[in-house]
Scaffold this motif. Sequence first.
Motif, short mmCIF file in Angstrom:
data_model
loop_
_atom_site.label_atom_id
_atom_site.label_comp_id
_atom_site.label_asym_id
_atom_site.label_seq_id
_atom_site.Cartn_x
_atom_site.Cartn_y
_atom_site.Cartn_z
N GLN A 157 29.55 27.74 -31.56
CA GLN A 157 30.49 26.82 -32.52
C GLN A 157 31.58 26.52 -32.12
O GLN A 157 31.49 24.78 -32.76
CB GLN A 157 31.05 28.02 -33.46
CG GLN A 157 29.50 28.38 -34.40
CD GLN A 157 30.02 29.12 -35.73
OE1 GLN A 157 31.43 29.40 -35.92
NE2 GLN A 157 29.48 30.42 -36.37
N THR A 158 32.48 26.64 -30.85
CA THR A 158 33.30 25.67 -30.49
C THR A 158 33.43 25.85 -29.25
O THR A 158 33.94 24.42 -28.73
CB THR A 158 34.58 26.90 -30.98
OG1 THR A 158 35.02 28.10 -29.96
CG2 THR A 158 35.29 26.86 -32.14
N ALA A 159 32.00 25.63 -28.53
CA ALA A 159 31.93 25.40 -27.32
C ALA A 159 31.69 24.39 -27.07
O ALA A 159 30.60 23.30 -27.67
CB ALA A 159 30.70 26.54 -26.44
N ARG A 160 32.37 23.62 -25.88
CA ARG A 160 31.63 22.32 -25.21
C ARG A 160 30.57 21.56 -24.62
O ARG A 160 29.36 21.35 -24.48
CB ARG A 160 32.75 21.21 -24.91
CG ARG A 160 33.91 21.15 -25.76
CD ARG A 160 35.00 20.11 -25.29
NE ARG A 160 34.29 19.62 -24.70
CZ ARG A 160 34.85 18.41 -23.23
NH1 ARG A 160 35.41 19.84 -22.28
NH2 ARG A 160 34.21 17.41 -22.80
N GLY A 161 30.12 23.49 -23.88
CA GLY A 161 29.28 23.36 -22.62
C GLY A 161 29.33 24.81 -22.17
O GLY A 161 29.93 25.76 -23.01
N SER A 178 33.15 26.85 -21.30
CA SER A 178 33.72 26.67 -22.87
C SER A 178 33.35 28.02 -23.14
O SER A 178 33.93 28.40 -23.74
CB SER A 178 34.47 25.31 -23.39
OG SER A 178 33.01 24.85 -23.83
N PHE A 179 31.84 27.99 -23.25
CA PHE A 179 31.37 28.37 -24.13
C PHE A 179 31.90 30.38 -23.51
O PHE A 179 31.59 30.98 -23.93
CB PHE A 179 29.52 29.17 -23.99
CG PHE A 179 28.55 29.83 -24.65
CD1 PHE A 179 28.70 30.13 -26.28
CD2 PHE A 179 28.61 31.02 -23.41
CE1 PHE A 179 28.11 31.09 -26.39
CE2 PHE A 179 27.54 31.60 -24.46
CZ PHE A 179 27.46 31.97 -25.66
#
Length: 288
Positions: free
Chosen positions: A239-243, A246-247
């Motif tokens: 829900q918040t990861a950019r890729g 960050s995941f």
Amino acid sequence: MTIQKLLEARQSIRSHNPLVHCITNPISINDCANAILAVGAQPIMAEHPLEAAAITRSASALLVNLGNVTDARLEAARVSGGEALEHGIPCALDLVGVGCSLLRLQFARKFVGDFHPSVIKGNLTELKAFAGTPSQAAGVDAAAGDCLTPENTPQIANQLARLSRRTGAAVLATGATDLVTDGEQVWLLQNGVPLLSRITGTGCVAGALTATYLSACGALTAAALAVSMLGIAGERAAQTARGAGSFRTALLDELNTLDDASFAEALRWQRLSDVSFRRVPHPALSEF
């Protein structure tokens, strides 16, 4: 298996901080260690054959992961497997790469026969290879088409349940939908996101979490809890990861902070009630 059993196992790990001995590969070793810490246990990664016995005796559970094997790691796995069997320490065997490596396949079969792990984990291609079906694996990933569908799930559930009955281990088949069986019950676990397959080592983390929860509960519950924890944490991280980068960080955060209420609310699982467990009159593994 009930939601209460899953929650009790989560709480037990956080309260008792068990030591989990992982014989795993250097590709995923850091992620496995951090995931074990995140859910409240203590990891130790020892692979020298001369220390494997003592460290296994001091642990509450053992993971043997067959990724990126070496002579030393295989010997340490044998030593640790024997020690775990002798002292009643639960063990999870992760069949990484047995579909593409005869060395790993032969080792896995002998390990199961000699040391009787509590859980055997793999993707469907790995489990097929273990059971005796020629594999079309490309590396350690599942072959194209080796996934659960509404059409093939009853048949595969029966096959894996029979494999569980033969080996005496709970069988965990990982994929977009995970399946776990102890030969009597079959459960589908349906949490997760595609990003989990876009970073290396998440399958190994599932194995490490399975071993962790084995120190607190039975094999079926431990396997179901491990993949559900990873799947739910993955959903929340996405829900918040950019890729992918960050995941990976957010996944560890979610494993660490996921509370019981959020876990219970997000859990998607289904017990199969229409699976027949026909006994097969010969000991051959192959069923696929």
